[in-house]
Design an enzyme around this catalytic site. Structure first.
Site, PDB file in Angstrom:
ATOM      1  N   ARG A 190     -11.526  34.892  -6.542  1.00  0.00           N
ATOM      2  CA  ARG A 190     -11.872  33.584  -5.966  1.00  0.00           C
ATOM      3  C   ARG A 190     -13.040  32.928  -6.693  1.00  0.00           C
ATOM      4  NH1 ARG A 190      -9.940  36.594  -1.929  1.00  0.00           N
ATOM      5  NH2 ARG A 190      -8.338  35.626  -0.634  1.00  0.00           N
TER       6      ARG A 190
ATOM      7  N   LYS B  16      -1.356  10.961  -9.170  1.00  0.00           N
ATOM      8  CA  LYS B  16      -0.742  11.891  -8.211  1.00  0.00           C
ATOM      9  C   LYS B  16      -0.559  11.190  -6.864  1.00  0.00           C
ATOM     10  CE  LYS B  16      -2.117  16.063 -10.527  1.00  0.00           C
ATOM     11  NZ  LYS B  16      -1.072  17.054 -10.769  1.00  0.00           N
TER      12      LYS B  16
ATOM     13  N   HIS C  89      -4.631  11.651 -15.386  1.00  0.00           N
ATOM     14  CA  HIS C  89      -3.345  11.812 -14.692  1.00  0.00           C
ATOM     15  C   HIS C  89      -3.527  12.163 -13.218  1.00  0.00           C
ATOM     16  CE1 HIS C  89      -3.773  16.137 -15.574  1.00  0.00           C
ATOM     17  NE2 HIS C  89      -2.837  16.361 -14.668  1.00  0.00           N
TER      18      HIS C  89
ATOM     19  N   LYS D 138     -10.393  28.135 -13.637  1.00  0.00           N
ATOM     20  CA  LYS D 138      -9.140  28.666 -14.207  1.00  0.00           C
ATOM     21  C   LYS D 138      -9.076  30.157 -13.910  1.00  0.00           C
ATOM     22  CE  LYS D 138      -8.285  25.200 -17.633  1.00  0.00           C
ATOM     23  NZ  LYS D 138      -6.907  24.784 -17.410  1.00  0.00           N
TER      24      LYS D 138
ATOM     25  N   LEU E 291       1.913  18.363 -24.817  1.00  0.00           N
ATOM     26  CA  LEU E 291       1.911  17.351 -23.754  1.00  0.00           C
ATOM     27  C   LEU E 291       3.150  16.450 -23.848  1.00  0.00           C
ATOM     28  CD1 LEU E 291       0.086  16.336 -21.390  1.00  0.00           C
ATOM     29  CD2 LEU E 291      -0.696  14.559 -22.936  1.00  0.00           C
TER      30      LEU E 291
ATOM     31  N   LYS F 183      -7.347  11.934 -22.323  1.00  0.00           N
ATOM     32  CA  LYS F 183      -8.630  12.584 -22.401  1.00  0.00           C
ATOM     33  C   LYS F 183      -8.558  13.737 -23.415  1.00  0.00           C
ATOM     34  CE  LYS F 183      -9.231  16.018 -19.345  1.00  0.00           C
ATOM     35  NZ  LYS F 183      -8.274  17.131 -19.416  1.00  0.00           N
TER      36      LYS F 183
ATOM     37  N   HIS G 115     -11.218  14.274 -13.608  1.00  0.00           N
ATOM     38  CA  HIS G 115     -10.293  14.306 -12.472  1.00  0.00           C
ATOM     39  C   HIS G 115     -11.036  14.324 -11.127  1.00  0.00           C
ATOM     40  CE1 HIS G 115      -7.408  14.937 -15.534  1.00  0.00           C
ATOM     41  NE2 HIS G 115      -7.396  16.252 -15.558  1.00  0.00           N
TER      42      HIS G 115
ATOM     43  N   ALA H  93       4.066  13.678 -31.138  1.00  0.00           N
ATOM     44  CA  ALA H  93       5.302  13.966 -30.396  1.00  0.00           C
ATOM     45  C   ALA H  93       5.767  15.409 -30.536  1.00  0.00           C
ATOM     46  CB  ALA H  93       6.399  13.023 -30.869  1.00  0.00           C
TER      47      ALA H  93
END
Ligand code: NDP
Ligand code: BG6
Length: 609
Positions: free
Chosen positions: A584, A301, A297, A451, A134, A267, A359, A130
């Site tokens: 790019r 979405k 996650h 990224k 995240l 994950k 994902h 906690a």
């Protein structure tokens, strides 16, 4: 009757029940979500099946800023109260007719929380780790949003657990700074936050020793004692090296003895097929598959949840959904920031494990699966796993890896202090994948993730085949690709679905251009903001709905597609192609696409804009 998932269920306005509810409603009711201004989407979008084997739904008032059971109240001695007259899951609220689309915002305040008898059960949600990123960034804000909207049961409490020493007050202070009211910030947001925080508690302890978990369990029990049954959720928001210890202790020492216990696993689920299996075996020593919720996650979405609706509730799409009409499919993930702050974690995994193997592959499976028998979790997951098992294992010839380097003041990946010198970990990858089945034989599925690129977005692009015997060819020039239909599902930001079509430019003469049939969510659906993926997924765990969670065999199939490639990249120390921060990505990605006669659709987009 159509029933909106997660929406209030209760008495209709004007009914006696509604009047009774009005009287029962405490002063500080949470603001209700405004009804959508346009026609509600087709039923499958929102009405979801109860979990298989779930008991009939039980209607009770939900916890919200209304506070059914005040937090911090001295617990009553546990009493063996009998279950509700109809037993677990019986319709305990005999008042009135259920809500429907017409009366959602006019006095309905009961919520459908299936599979539980929430009048007699409490819910404790504990986040392990906690003190981490995240938990602060996603999990507690999502829990608050659910609480604020009244979607959690009346006796719900939230716990944080980590090694860091902290008082309840310090913990509340820490998470208090991250809470926001998504729906309507003006209406009693501060009051709702305060009530939420009063239900939050913190227990310090290590992950590998039972003592901390035992103390946690005692604290939970003291809050739960007001009701005969207690259900518990543990969210493992901790690094993988402590996963098994923490899951084992949570299950063995802090499981509920009177209700269910569910464990959410974040994950990474291992680094390859073998380590994933090891993790699965380790978890299975303490938990049954039923209790494990492997979160991805991206499945939570909005636009991903909508994928099956788009395909299976519109007769125009499904007939086109195959090799006959689709030339290629692209799933693209692009972030405009590097690994800043997460380099230590990232370097052990790299972009293929971090984003592509989970994902993007999950999106692909949902996109390409056959129509499931029903919307039940097992039926959907059966179809997804068939896609994964029909796919060709990725070979080194079908991948391009890259790593960002510094540009001006923007740091390169290797400038991150937490990244080992000379690391070859890819921060970018493009992959060509194929599904060897009758529907998709020969269609390239191109996945690209990176990224520190020029923009942040995620989208699915479906490029259709060229028009056979095209009457207008002479009007369209030699670049046929620029004039083929393309369906774009923009997952984020600015969620949208649009179809690029050829159209006559109005006026005399015959000039063609490419236009869009355009569904932009922010103008079509006038709601303040879409729910965060973690909200949807946490609510699903409360409801026991595993549709959006990864099953063990899916995970195994996903790893088997990528493990040989990952091992070969590492064994052969393949040097990633460098690309400047904010660019790019590496040029190799274009060659990979060109090998299959494909041009990345996101490049066309930039030309269009
Ligand atoms: P953190 O690195 O922030 O770790 C969470 C908590 O775990 C820390 O606050 C710390 O708490 C404890 N911890 C950290 N390192 C160790 C260690 N070596 N041994 C024991 N305990 C440790 O992780 P995140 O919050 O970023 O992520 C949590 C999980 O979610 C991870 O598995 C991550 O891969 C995954 N994830 C994270 C995302 C993100 O955006 N952050 C996105 C997707 C997945 P304390 O010291 O107080 O015990
Ligand atoms: C996580 C990855 O799973 O997803 C991160 O570990 C990535 O590296 C994140 O940044 C992206 O999620 P979102 O929802 O911000 O697109």
């Amino acid at each position: 009757m159509q029933q909106l998932r997660g929406r209030p269920q209760g008495a209709c306005p004007g009914s006696a029940a509604a009047a009774a509810q009005q009287q029962r409603r405490p002063a500080a009711l949470p603001p209700r979500r405004a009804a959508p201004r346009r026609a509600a989407p087709a039923a499958p979008a929102l009405s979801r099946p109860a979990a298989p084997g779930a008991a009939p739904r039980s209607r009770v008032r939900a916890a919200a800023a209304t506070d059914g059971v005040p937090a911090g109240r001295a617990p009553a001695a546990p009493e063996a109260r009998p279950p509700s007259p109809g037993g677990a899951g019986s319709d305990v609220d005999a008042d009135g007719a259920p809500c429907d689309l017409s009366n959602l915002d006019q006095g309905c305040q009961d919520y459908n929380l299936p599979d539980n008898d929430w009048e007699h059960s409490s819910l404790s949600i504990c986040v392990l780790g906690a003190s981490g990123d995240l938990a602060k960034k996603k999990i507690f804000p999502a829990l608050f949003a659910l609480y604020y909207e009244g979607l959690l049961p009346p006796n719900v409490q939230f716990y944080g657990y980590a090694r860091t020493k902290m008082s309840d007050e310090a913990f509340r202070e820490m998470i208090g700074g991250t809470l926001a009211c998504r729906i309507d910030a003006r209406e009693r947001c501060g009051e709702a936050q305060e009530k939420f925080l009063q239900r939050c508690f913190y227990q310090a302890g290590s992950y590998d020793q039972a003592a901390g978990f035992s103390a946690l369990s005692v604290r939970m029990a003291s809050q739960e004692a007001v009701l005969p049954r207690a259900n518990r959720i543990f969210f493992l928001s901790i690094p993988p090296n402590v996963f098994l210890d923490a899951a084992g202790n949570a299950a063995d020492v802090a499981s509920s003895r009177t209700g269910w216990t569910r464990v959410i696993v974040e994950k990474p689920f291992g680094r390859d097929a073998a380590s994933s299996r090891e993790l699965a075996d380790g978890l299975s020593r303490h938990l049954s598959e039923d209790q494990i919720y492997r979160i991805d996650h991206y499945l939570g979405k909005e636009l991903i949840e909508n994928l099956t609706v788009l395909r299976f509730s519109n007769s125009v799409f499904e007939p086109l959904w195959s090799r006959q009409h689709i030339r290629n499919v692209q799933v693209i993930f692009s972030e405009d920031f590097g690994t800043e702050g997460r380099g230590g974690y990232f370097d052990r995994y790299g972009i293929i494990r971090d984003v592509i193997q989970n994902h993007l592959l999950q999106i692909l499976a949902l996109f390409a699966m056959e129509q499931p028998v029903s919307l039940d979790a097992e039926d959907i997951r059966n179809e997804k796993v068939k896609v994964l098992r029909s796919m060709k294992v990725v070979g080194p010839e079908d991948v391009v890896v890259g790593q960002y380097r510094a540009r001006g003041k923007l740091p390169g990946y290797l400038d991150d202090d937490t990244v080992p010198k000379g690391s070859l970990t890819p921060t970018f990858a493009a992959v060509a994948m194929f599904i060897d089945n009758a529907r998709w034989d020969g269609v390239p599925f191109l996945l690209k993730a990176g990224k520190a690129l020029h923009r942040r977005y995620a989208e699915i692009r479906v490029q259709f085949r060229h028009v056979p015997g095209n009457l207008y060819r002479s009007k369209q020039g030699s670049n046929l690709d620029a004039h083929t239909n393309e369906l774009v599902i923009r997952i984020q930001p600015q969620e949208a679905i649009y179809l690029k079509i050829n159209n006559k430019v109005p006026g005399l003469g015959l000039r063609l251009d490419t236009s869009r049939l355009d569904l932009q969510y922010n103008t079509a659906y006038q709601q303040a903001a879409l729910p965060d993926a973690y909200e949807r997924l946490l609510l699903d765990v409360v409801q026991g709905d595993k549709r959006l969670f990864i099953r063990a065999d899916e995970l195994e199939a996903a790893w088997s597609l990528y493990t040989p490639l990952l091992h070969s990249l590492e064994r052969q120390k393949v040097a990633p192609e460098l690309y400047p921060y904010g660019s790019r990505g590496p040029v190799g990605a274009h060659y990979l696409a060109a090998k299959y006669g494909v041009r990345w659709g996101d490049l066309n987009e930039e030309e269009d804009e």
